[in-house]
Design a protein around this motif. Structure first.
Motif, mmCIF file in Angstrom:
data_model
loop_
_atom_site.group_PDB
_atom_site.id
_atom_site.type_symbol
_atom_site.label_atom_id
_atom_site.label_comp_id
_atom_site.label_asym_id
_atom_site.label_seq_id
_atom_site.Cartn_x
_atom_site.Cartn_y
_atom_site.Cartn_z
ATOM 1 N N ILE A 1 -0.737 4.793 -1.485
ATOM 2 C CA ILE A 1 -1.013 5.843 -0.502
ATOM 3 C C ILE A 1 -0.216 7.099 -0.830
ATOM 4 C CG2 ILE A 1 -0.672 6.485 1.918
ATOM 5 C CD1 ILE A 1 -1.632 3.652 2.642
ATOM 6 N N CYS A 2 1.017 6.967 -1.266
ATOM 7 C CA CYS A 2 1.807 8.141 -1.670
ATOM 8 C C CYS A 2 1.159 8.852 -2.858
ATOM 9 C CB CYS A 2 3.236 7.732 -2.001
ATOM 10 S SG CYS A 2 4.203 7.286 -0.548
ATOM 11 N N LEU B 1 -8.256 8.262 -3.725
ATOM 12 C CA LEU B 1 -8.249 6.922 -3.150
ATOM 13 C C LEU B 1 -8.236 5.818 -4.210
ATOM 14 C CD1 LEU B 1 -10.778 7.483 -0.237
ATOM 15 C CD2 LEU B 1 -8.285 7.594 -0.177
ATOM 16 N N LEU C 1 0.796 -1.235 0.000
ATOM 17 C CA LEU C 1 0.000 0.000 0.000
ATOM 18 C C LEU C 1 0.827 1.282 0.000
ATOM 19 C CD1 LEU C 1 -2.859 -1.000 2.454
ATOM 20 C CD2 LEU C 1 -2.937 -0.852 -0.030
ATOM 21 N N VAL D 1 -5.420 3.086 -3.971
ATOM 22 C CA VAL D 1 -5.621 2.106 -2.907
ATOM 23 C C VAL D 1 -6.790 1.190 -3.258
ATOM 24 C CG1 VAL D 1 -6.123 1.799 -0.458
ATOM 25 C CG2 VAL D 1 -4.667 3.683 -1.196
#
Length: 177
Positions: A55-56, A134, A51, A137
């Motif tokens: 996430i970055c 998002l 992840l 992810v």
């Protein structure tokens, strides 16, 4: 310790309380159940590795959207009519909007007072469920097929909801067409 010093100390320490607490729990776990704790650490590390990049990317997208999107810009775009252009603009604005939805309510009221349609406002609110920041992810966790169908159905659901809201709550200004 002075009040200013205490508040700056708390401001520096507070973000580290949770990681410190988790580290302490792993430490206690290593003392009492080293094998299971080691397995849990490996699983956590694997999840973090999977992840980290998504996430970055999500954080970078959020920073860029917050930098270039303002409520005034959204208001300018959403004051258009209900046609296809209004649908697309309200959908896009809802998707890229950031922050808690209640922070947008005064803007929605202002738009309604200026004649924006109930459909436009309801579609904006419904499309807030789709967050491009998002996506990395979501796609990494569930795969392309599930994530694509989920996002598409969320957008369709927002439009259907906006149609129902516009039908049940007709506009006083006649902007709903």
């Amino acid at each position: 310790m002075k009040q200013g010093e205490k508040s700056s100390f708390v401001r520096v320490v507070r973000p580290w309380l949770f990681p410190f607490g988790v580290g302490c729990l792993y430490g206690v776990g290593l003392l009492f159940a080293p094998e299971q704790t080691g397995r849990a650490l490996r699983i956590s590390g694997s999840m973090f590795g999977q992840l980290a990049l998504p996430i970055c990317i999500a954080v970078a997208m959020m920073v860029l959207l917050n930098r270039f999107l303002s409520p005034a810009l959204v208001a300018r775009f959403l004051s258009t009519g209900v046609g296809l252009k209004g649908l697309l603009l309200s959908s896009l604005a809802g998707i890229v909007s950031m922050g808690p939805v209640y922070a947008w309510y005064p803007l929605f009221k202002s738009l309604r007072d200026k004649g924006a349609s109930v459909f436009i406002v309801a579609n904006f609110i419904g499309c807030r469920a789709v967050k491009p920041a998002l996506f990395p992810v979501l796609f990494a966790s569930f795969g392309w097929e599930f994530a694509s169908v989920f996002v598409l159905m969320s957008l369709v659901g927002a439009v259907v909801t906006a149609c129902v809201v516009a039908w049940l709550c007709p506009s006083d200004s006649g902007a709903d067409g």
